[in-house]
Design a protein around this motif. Structure first.
Motif, short mmCIF file in Angstrom:
data_model
loop_
_atom_site.label_atom_id
_atom_site.label_comp_id
_atom_site.label_asym_id
_atom_site.label_seq_id
_atom_site.Cartn_x
_atom_site.Cartn_y
_atom_site.Cartn_z
N ILE A 273 0.85 -1.19 0.00
CA ILE A 273 0.00 0.00 0.00
C ILE A 273 0.89 1.24 0.00
O ILE A 273 1.90 1.29 0.71
N THR A 274 0.50 2.23 -0.81
CA THR A 274 1.31 3.45 -0.91
C THR A 274 1.01 4.42 0.23
O THR A 274 -0.13 4.54 0.66
N ILE A 275 2.04 5.11 0.71
CA ILE A 275 1.83 6.10 1.77
C ILE A 275 1.14 7.33 1.20
O ILE A 275 0.40 8.03 1.89
N CYS A 276 1.38 7.60 -0.12
CA CYS A 276 0.60 8.62 -0.84
C CYS A 276 -0.32 7.88 -1.80
O CYS A 276 -0.97 6.93 -1.39
N GLN A 277 -0.37 8.30 -3.06
CA GLN A 277 -1.24 7.62 -4.03
C GLN A 277 -0.44 6.90 -5.11
O GLN A 277 -0.82 5.84 -5.55
N GLN A 278 0.65 7.53 -5.52
CA GLN A 278 1.43 6.97 -6.62
C GLN A 278 2.56 6.11 -6.04
O GLN A 278 3.04 6.37 -4.95
N TRP A 279 3.00 5.10 -6.80
CA TRP A 279 4.10 4.25 -6.32
C TRP A 279 5.42 5.01 -6.33
O TRP A 279 6.13 5.06 -5.34
N SER A 280 5.73 5.61 -7.49
CA SER A 280 6.95 6.42 -7.54
C SER A 280 6.58 7.87 -7.19
O SER A 280 5.40 8.22 -7.14
N TRP A 281 7.58 8.69 -6.98
CA TRP A 281 7.35 10.03 -6.44
C TRP A 281 6.50 10.91 -7.35
O TRP A 281 6.69 10.93 -8.58
N LYS A 282 5.58 11.63 -6.72
CA LYS A 282 4.77 12.61 -7.42
C LYS A 282 4.71 13.83 -6.54
O LYS A 282 4.40 13.71 -5.34
N PRO A 283 5.02 15.00 -7.08
CA PRO A 283 5.00 16.20 -6.24
C PRO A 283 3.59 16.43 -5.67
O PRO A 283 2.60 16.21 -6.39
N GLU A 284 3.49 16.85 -4.44
CA GLU A 284 2.20 17.18 -3.82
C GLU A 284 1.22 16.01 -3.82
O GLU A 284 0.01 16.22 -3.75
N ASP A 285 1.68 14.81 -3.89
CA ASP A 285 0.78 13.66 -3.86
C ASP A 285 0.08 13.62 -2.50
O ASP A 285 0.65 14.04 -1.49
N LYS A 286 -1.15 13.12 -2.48
CA LYS A 286 -1.93 13.13 -1.23
C LYS A 286 -1.39 12.09 -0.24
O LYS A 286 -1.31 10.91 -0.55
N LEU A 287 -1.03 12.58 0.94
CA LEU A 287 -0.42 11.72 1.97
C LEU A 287 -1.49 11.14 2.89
O LEU A 287 -2.40 11.85 3.32
N LYS A 288 -1.37 9.87 3.22
CA LYS A 288 -2.35 9.24 4.13
C LYS A 288 -2.14 9.77 5.55
O LYS A 288 -1.02 10.09 5.96
N SER A 289 -3.25 9.85 6.29
CA SER A 289 -3.18 10.34 7.67
C SER A 289 -2.51 9.30 8.55
O SER A 289 -2.45 8.12 8.21
N LEU A 290 -2.04 9.75 9.71
CA LEU A 290 -1.44 8.82 10.67
C LEU A 290 -2.48 7.77 11.08
O LEU A 290 -2.19 6.57 11.16
N GLN A 291 -3.70 8.23 11.31
CA GLN A 291 -4.76 7.30 11.73
C GLN A 291 -4.94 6.19 10.69
O GLN A 291 -5.03 5.02 11.03
N GLU A 292 -4.98 6.59 9.42
CA GLU A 292 -5.18 5.58 8.37
C GLU A 292 -4.00 4.60 8.34
O GLU A 292 -4.18 3.39 8.18
N CYS A 293 -2.79 5.13 8.48
CA CYS A 293 -1.61 4.26 8.47
C CYS A 293 -1.65 3.26 9.62
O CYS A 293 -1.39 2.07 9.44
N LEU B 137 4.61 -0.94 3.27
CA LEU B 137 4.17 0.44 3.04
C LEU B 137 5.16 1.14 2.12
O LEU B 137 6.36 1.15 2.39
N ASN B 138 4.64 1.70 1.03
CA ASN B 138 5.51 2.22 -0.02
C ASN B 138 5.81 3.71 0.07
O ASN B 138 4.93 4.53 0.30
N VAL B 139 7.10 4.04 -0.14
CA VAL B 139 7.49 5.43 -0.36
C VAL B 139 8.17 5.54 -1.72
O VAL B 139 8.77 4.59 -2.21
N GLY B 140 8.04 6.72 -2.33
CA GLY B 140 8.72 6.97 -3.61
C GLY B 140 9.70 8.11 -3.39
O GLY B 140 9.30 9.27 -3.30
N PRO B 141 10.98 7.82 -3.28
CA PRO B 141 11.95 8.90 -3.04
C PRO B 141 12.01 9.89 -4.21
O PRO B 141 11.64 9.58 -5.34
N MET B 142 12.51 11.08 -3.90
CA MET B 142 12.55 12.17 -4.86
C MET B 142 13.74 12.01 -5.81
O MET B 142 14.66 11.24 -5.54
N PRO B 143 13.74 12.77 -6.92
CA PRO B 143 14.86 12.65 -7.87
C PRO B 143 16.21 13.06 -7.28
O PRO B 143 17.25 12.68 -7.81
N ASP B 144 16.21 13.79 -6.15
CA ASP B 144 17.50 14.16 -5.56
C ASP B 144 18.00 13.08 -4.59
O ASP B 144 19.07 13.21 -4.00
N GLY B 145 17.19 12.02 -4.40
CA GLY B 145 17.65 10.90 -3.58
C GLY B 145 17.11 10.88 -2.17
O GLY B 145 17.33 9.93 -1.43
#
Ligand code: JFZ
Length: 450
Positions: free
Chosen positions: A281-301, A317-325
Motif C-alpha cells: 500500500i502506498t503512503i501517498c497515491q502513486q508508487w513512484s514520487w509525485k509532487p504534492e501527492d496526497k499523503l495518508k493520515s497517521l490514523q489511516e496508516c 508500506l511504499n514510499v517513492g523517493p525524490m529525484p534528488d535521492g
C-alpha cells in the motif's frame, strides 16, 4: 522443539541487533526440504516493511513504468537516466528512516516495468552506472541494511516493456515488439537474478511482479521459483512469480502454483492464516514520487497496519523517493509517527498472529502465547462489546497510554476506555489469559450498536 527437524542442517543464524528478529539463512548446500513455515518465519514475525519505488522517472514525477509511452513519450522516458543524478541519496538515511518507522525489511525496485536497473549489471547498459550518478544503489542500500539489521529484499519485474526480446511494449504492454525472443529473455532474467543473489545477498525476498501478461506462463513461473531457491535456498518468493493471482486482491486461486505468499495490492487482505500474505500500500497515491501527492493520515496508516496484523498478514508500506535521492520530509515525518506508536505498542504487532477476533470497523486483534492484543479504532462512551472468549481473562492493561477497563461476562467481553480514544491513534490493550490464545477459533465481530 518445532525446530528439531532442522537439527543437523548447517544454519547460519544472523542475529540482528535491536530488531529482535532472528533470521536463519540455511547454507545453499542444505537439503531443500526445509518447510516453508520455517523459511518464512522471520518475515511473518517482522510484520512491517518498507517498499521503495524509485528510478529516473522520478525526474518527471509520473508513475514508474506505466507512464512510459503514456504521459511521457517513450523517447523522452528512455533518456531520463542520462540526467538522473540523485546526489542527496544516502542509503544509511533510508535505512534509518525505515528503522525509525519500526520497519524490519526494505524492498527496493531493483528493476521495474521500464527495465532500468538500479544495480551495476553486466546484462544491459541501461543501468545506474551509466547515469551521471554512477553509483550502485543496490549495493549501497543492501550494505546499509546489513549493517543495521534490516533485511534487504528486491522487487523485480518479470515483464520489461523496454527490452527488445520481451514481446510487449509501452504503453502498458499494449504494443508488440518486432523481433521478440522469449527464451533468450528468460535467460536474461536469470542472469540478472543471479547477479542480485550473488552480489547483494543473502536476500530476504524476491518480490516478482509483471507476471500477468501473455508471454509469461505458469511453467516459466514454477521454473523461475525453483531457480531462485537454487540461488539461495532460504529466499522467500511472492505469488507473482507465477499466474495464480486473481486480480488486485492478490490471493491465489487454489490449484495453481502460487509462490510462498499472497500479495493484495492497494487494499488490506482479508483474515487468512494460510497462505501467508502481505498487503502493499502506498503512503501517498502513486508508487513512484509525485509532487504534492496526497499523503495518508497517521490514523489511516496505523489502522492499516493493525488491520493487516489482525488479519494475520504483513504490511509493505511504499514510499517513492525524490529525484534528488531523499525521501520527502513530510513522508519521513509520518513514518516517524508510525514508529513512535510502534515503540509503545509494537509488542501487539511484532511476532504476533492475527485473531482470534476478526478485524472490522471496531479494530483488530492479535495474539501471542497466552496474550491477546486488542487494537481499538472505535470505542463509544458506552464502551465496546466483543463476543465471549473461551478463556478466562486474568488481567488487562493499555500499552498505548490511558486507562482501560475490561469486564468479562459469560456472553461477552466489555471494554471501556478513559479517555475514550486518543483521536487519530489506535489504542492497544493487552489481555492476559489463563491459557493459549492460539487455539481459540477465529471469532467474527458484529458492528457496534450506536
Ligand atoms: C504492480 C505494478 O504494475 C505497480 O507499478 C507497482 O509496482 C505495484 C506494486 O505492482 O501493480 C499493478 C499491476 C497490474 C495492474 C496495475 C497495477 N494492472 O493490470 O492494471
Amino acid at each position: 522443539m518445532k525446530r528439531l527437524f532442522l537439527a543437523g542442517l548447517a544454519i547460519i543464524t544472523l542475529l540482528h541487533p535491536g530488531t529482535g528478529i532472528q533470521t536463519r539463512f540455511p547454507l545453499a548446500s542444505s537439503p531443500a526440504k526445509q518447510v516453508a513455515a520455517d523459511r518464512l518465519q522471520w518475515w511473518r514475525e517482522a510484520r512491517f516493511g518498507m517498499f521503495i519505488h524509485w528510478g529516473p522517472v522520478s525526474l518527471k514525477g509520473t508513475e514508474i513504468g506505466w507512464s512510459r509511452g503514456d504521459q511521457v513519450p517513450v523517447e523522452v522516458y528512455d533518456q531520463l537516466y542520462r540526467q538522473f543524478n540523485p546526489v542527496k541519496f544516502k542509503a544509511e538515511e533510508w535505512v534509518a528512516v525505515a528503522k525509525e518507522a519500526g520497519m524490519k525489511y526494505i524492498m527496493l525496485t531493483s528493476k521495474h516495468h521500464d527495465g532500468f536497473c538500479l544495480w551495476s549489471t553486466q546484462t544491459t547498459s541501461y543501468n545506474i552506472m551509466n547515469t551521471p550518478f554512477h553509483r550502485d544503489v543496490v549495493k549501497e542500500l543492501s550494505a546499509a541494511c546489513k549493517k543495521e539489521g534490516i533485511i534487504f529484499c528486491t522487487y523485480f519485474s518479470i515483464l520489461d516493456w523496454h527490452h527488445p526480446d520481451y514481446p510487449l511494449g509501452s504503453p502498458g504492454g499494449k504494443t508488440k515488439k518486432p523481433s521478440p525472443n522469449m527464451p533468450r529473455y528468460v535467460q536474461y532474467l536469470k542472469t540478472q537474478l543471479g547477479e542480485l543473489a550473488r552480489h547483494y545477498g543473502p536476500l530476504g525476498i524476491f518480490w516478482f511482479d509483471g507476471e500477468w501478461e501473455e508471454p509469461w506462463t505458469s511453467e516459466m513461473g514454477l521454473d523461475l521459483y525453483r531457480y531462485c531457491r537454487s540461488l539461495q535456498d532460504s529466499v522467500i518468493v511472492n505469488n507473482r512469480v507465477a499466474k495464480a493471482r486473481k486480480g488486485m486482491e492478490g490471493v491465489s486461486a487454489g490449484g495453481e502454483f502460487a509462490g510462498d505468499y499472497d500479495t493484495p495490492e492497494q487494499r488490506i487482505g482479508s483474515f487468512q492464516q494460510n497462505p501467508p500474505w502481505e498487503s502493499c500500500i502506498t503512503i501517498c497515491q502513486q508508487w513512484s514520487w509525485k509532487p504534492e501527492d496526497k499523503l495518508k493520515s497517521l490514523q489511516e496508516c496505523l489502522r492499516t497496519l493493525a488491520t493487516c496484523a489482525g488479519g494475520d498478514g504483513n504490511l509493505l508500506l511504499n514510499v517513492g523517493p525524490m529525484p534528488d535521492g531523499r525521501i520527502e520530509p513530510r513522508q519521513v515525518k509520518r513514518l516517524k509517527e508510525i514508529g513512535a506508536w510502534l515503540k509503545q505498542s509494537g509488542s501487539g504487532i511484532y511476532g504476533t498472529r492475527g485473531g482470534p477476533y476478526q478485524p472490522g470497523a471496531w479494530g483488530a486483534s492479535t495474539w501471542k502465547e497466552n496474550k491477546i492484543y486488542l487494537h481499538l479504532f472505535e470505542v463509544l462512551p458506552s464502551g465496546l462489546e466483543l463476543p465471549s472468549l473461551p478463556r478466562r481473562i486474568l488481567s488487562s492493561k493499555s500499552i498505548s497510554g490511558g486507562n482501560a477497563k475490561v469486564l468479562q461476562t459469560p456472553t461477552s467481553v466489555q471494554v471501556h476506555l478513559d479517555p475514550v480514544l486518543k483521536s487519530g491513534s489506535v489504542t492497544v490493550l493487552e489481555l492476559t489469559l489463563d491459557g493459549e490464545a492460539g487455539t481459540i477459533p477465529p471469532v467474527s465481530v458484529a458492528g457496534q450498536k450506536k
